[in-house]
Design a protein around this motif. Structure first.
Motif, PDB file in Angstrom:
ATOM      1  N   THR A 169      15.881  -0.552 -41.257  1.00 44.22           N
ATOM      2  CA  THR A 169      16.634  -1.402 -40.340  1.00 44.22           C
ATOM      3  C   THR A 169      17.930  -1.847 -41.001  1.00 44.22           C
ATOM      4  N   SER A 211      13.826  -7.275 -43.338  1.00 48.07           N
ATOM      5  CA  SER A 211      13.244  -6.156 -42.608  1.00 48.07           C
ATOM      6  C   SER A 211      11.803  -6.504 -42.241  1.00 48.07           C
ATOM      7  N   PRO A 212      11.147  -5.666 -41.438  1.00 44.09           N
ATOM      8  CA  PRO A 212       9.740  -5.933 -41.101  1.00 44.09           C
ATOM      9  C   PRO A 212       8.812  -5.980 -42.308  1.00 44.09           C
ATOM     10  N   ALA A 239       8.089  -9.546 -42.958  1.00 45.13           N
ATOM     11  CA  ALA A 239       7.863 -10.363 -41.757  1.00 45.13           C
ATOM     12  C   ALA A 239       6.624 -11.240 -41.857  1.00 45.13           C
ATOM     13  N   CYS A 282       9.519   2.082 -42.192  1.00 46.93           N
ATOM     14  CA  CYS A 282      10.548   1.449 -41.358  1.00 46.93           C
ATOM     15  C   CYS A 282      11.871   1.427 -42.090  1.00 46.93           C
ATOM     16  N   ALA A 296      13.306 -12.145 -42.188  1.00 45.21           N
ATOM     17  CA  ALA A 296      13.137 -10.755 -41.749  1.00 45.21           C
ATOM     18  C   ALA A 296      14.231 -10.297 -40.792  1.00 45.21           C
TER      19      ALA A 296
END
Length: 334
Positions: A177, A221-222, A225, A175, A271
Motif C-alpha cells: 500500500t 499498512s495493514p 493494523a 499486501c 495503519a
C-alpha cells in the motif's frame, strides 16, 4: 527579549513576527541521530526537566539513548518513538522560550510520529499524556513488526496516481500500500517483502527509482493494523483538548477540533497513509510563508524544497540545537 544561549542573540520583534504566517512542523522516525537534544538539556533547566519527565513516564533511559546510543538500541521502535518525541518537545521548549510571548503560529503539524509533538505544542495533550501515548504506540508497533514482518520502500520520480494504479493492481499474497505521500514525486510504499518485490519491476518500468528503507516492519499498512484497537483502548482515559491553534492531521490533511474524533484519527494513523504533501500544499494555499522544522535533522526541510512550486518564496528554517536556534531567530528577524 533575552534568549537562553548567550548575550549576542538577536531580539525578535513581535511586530516582525506577526507579519509572517508561520507553521511549526515536527519530524518523525528516520530523523534520529546520536547526540540529539544534548545541548539543550545540558544548558536549559526547563529542557532538562522535560527530558527527565520523559524518562520517568516512559521508564526508559532516554537521555543516554539520545546522547550515547548505540544506534541499534535507539532505533528500536519501543525506544525511538519516545526518544524522538521527547527531543521534539525539548526543541519546541527551547524555541518557544526564545520567541516573543505573543508570537502567533498559524498551524502545527507533525510527520507520522511527529504528530504527537504537534498535539503537545497545540495544547491538545499535556506533556505526560503525550509521552504515555508514544511509549504505548512504540511498544504496540514493535509488537506488530515482530509478528508481521514487512518493509518500506521509497519511490522517486513517479506521481501518486501512477503509484496507486500499480499498487492497486497487485493481486498476489501479502499486501502492499501507499504509506507516505511525502512530496509530489517522493512516495513511500509499505507491505510484505514478497508484495514489495512483486511491484518493483512495474514501478521501475514506469520510470520510478525504488529505494529499500532500513526497516523490518510495514508501518502505515495493514501489517500493523492489529495495533489500532489496542491503542484506541489505551487512549480511552486520555483527554484531548481543543487545539489552541490548528493542527492538520496526517490521516485527513485537515483540521479537527473534536477530542473524540482526534482520538480515532490518532489510532487509525498507525495503519493509514501519511498525507504530508497535501498538508504542506494546504498550508501554502492558505498563505503560510514561514516553516520551522522543530526537532532532529532537516528531513522535512528537504521535503519542502520538493513541494513548494517554482516561483513561490517561503522561509524554511530548522531548530535542533542552540546554534540552529540562533540561526533561526536571526533569519526570522532579518
Amino acid at each position: 527579549m533575552s534568549l537562553p544561549f548567550g548575550e549576542d542573540n538577536p531580539a525578535i520583534s513581535p511586530k516582525r513576527m506577526n507579519c509572517m504566517k508561520i507553521a511549526v512542523l515536527f519530524p518523525g522516525q528516520g530523523s534520529q541521530y546520536i547526540g540529539m537534544s544534548q545541548a539543550f538539556i545540558e544548558n536549559d533547566p526547563e529542557c532538562a526537566a522535560l527530558m527527565a519527565l520523559a524518562e520517568d513516564v516512559c521508564e526508559l533511559p532516554l537521555t543516554a539513548l539520545c546522547v550515547e546510543g548505540p544506534m541499534e538500541e535507539l532505533t528500536r521502535s519501543v525506544n525511538l518513538q519516545p526518544a524522538i518525541t521527547a527531543t521534539n518537545m525539548v526543541c519546541w521548549q527551547a524555541l518557544r522560550s526564545a520567541l516573543p510571548a505573543d508570537a502567533e503560529v498559524a498551524y502545527f503539524a507533525g510527520h507520522s510520529l511527529g504528530e504527537y509533538a504537534a498535539l503537545y505544542a497545540a495544547g491538545v495533550l499535556g506533556a505526560e499524556e503525550t509521552l504515555r501515548l508514544v511509549a504505548k504506540r512504540g511498544a504496540l508497533m514493535d509488537r506488530e513488526g515482530q509478528l508481521h514482518p514487512g518493509g518500506m520502500r521509497a519511490v522517486l520520480g513517479l506521481d501518486i496516481g501512477t503509484i496507486e494504479q500499480i499498487v492497486d493492481a497487485y493481486v498476489g499474497e501479502g499486501c502492499v500500500t501507499v504509506a507516505n505521500h511525502n512530496t509530489p514525486q517522493q512516495i513511500v510504499i509499505s507491505g510484505t517483502v514478497a508484495a514489495l518485490d512483486a511491484v518493483d519491476p512495474a514501478l521501475v518500468e514506469a520510470g520510478g527509482k525504488v529505494i529499500a528503507l532500513n526497516v523490518s516492519s510495514g508501518n502505515h499498512s495493514p501489517l500493523v493494523a492489529d495495533a489500532v484497537p489496542d491503542f484506541s483502548a489505551f487512549m480511552a482515559d486520555i483527554k484531548f483538548s481543543t487545539p489552541v491553534q490548528p493542527v492538520l492531521f496526517n490521516v485527513s490533511a485537515a483540521e479537527e477540533k473534536d477530542g473524540e474524533i482526534m482520538k480515532g484519527m490518532m489510532a487509525s494513523q498507525i495503519a493509514s497513509r501519511v498525507r504530508w504533501c497535501e498538508i504542506i500544499e494546504k498550508m501554502l494555499a492558505d498563505g503560510v510563508d514561514t516553516f520551522i522544522e522543530v526537532g532532529p535533522k532537516t528531513v522535512l526541510k528537504g521535503m519542502m524544497r520538493k513541494i513548494v512550486p517554482r516561483g513561490v518564496k517561503v522561509l524554511s528554517l530548522q531548530v535542533d540545537s542552540p546554534e540552529t536556534l540562533q540561526a533561526c531567530l536571526a533569519k526570522l528577524e532579518a
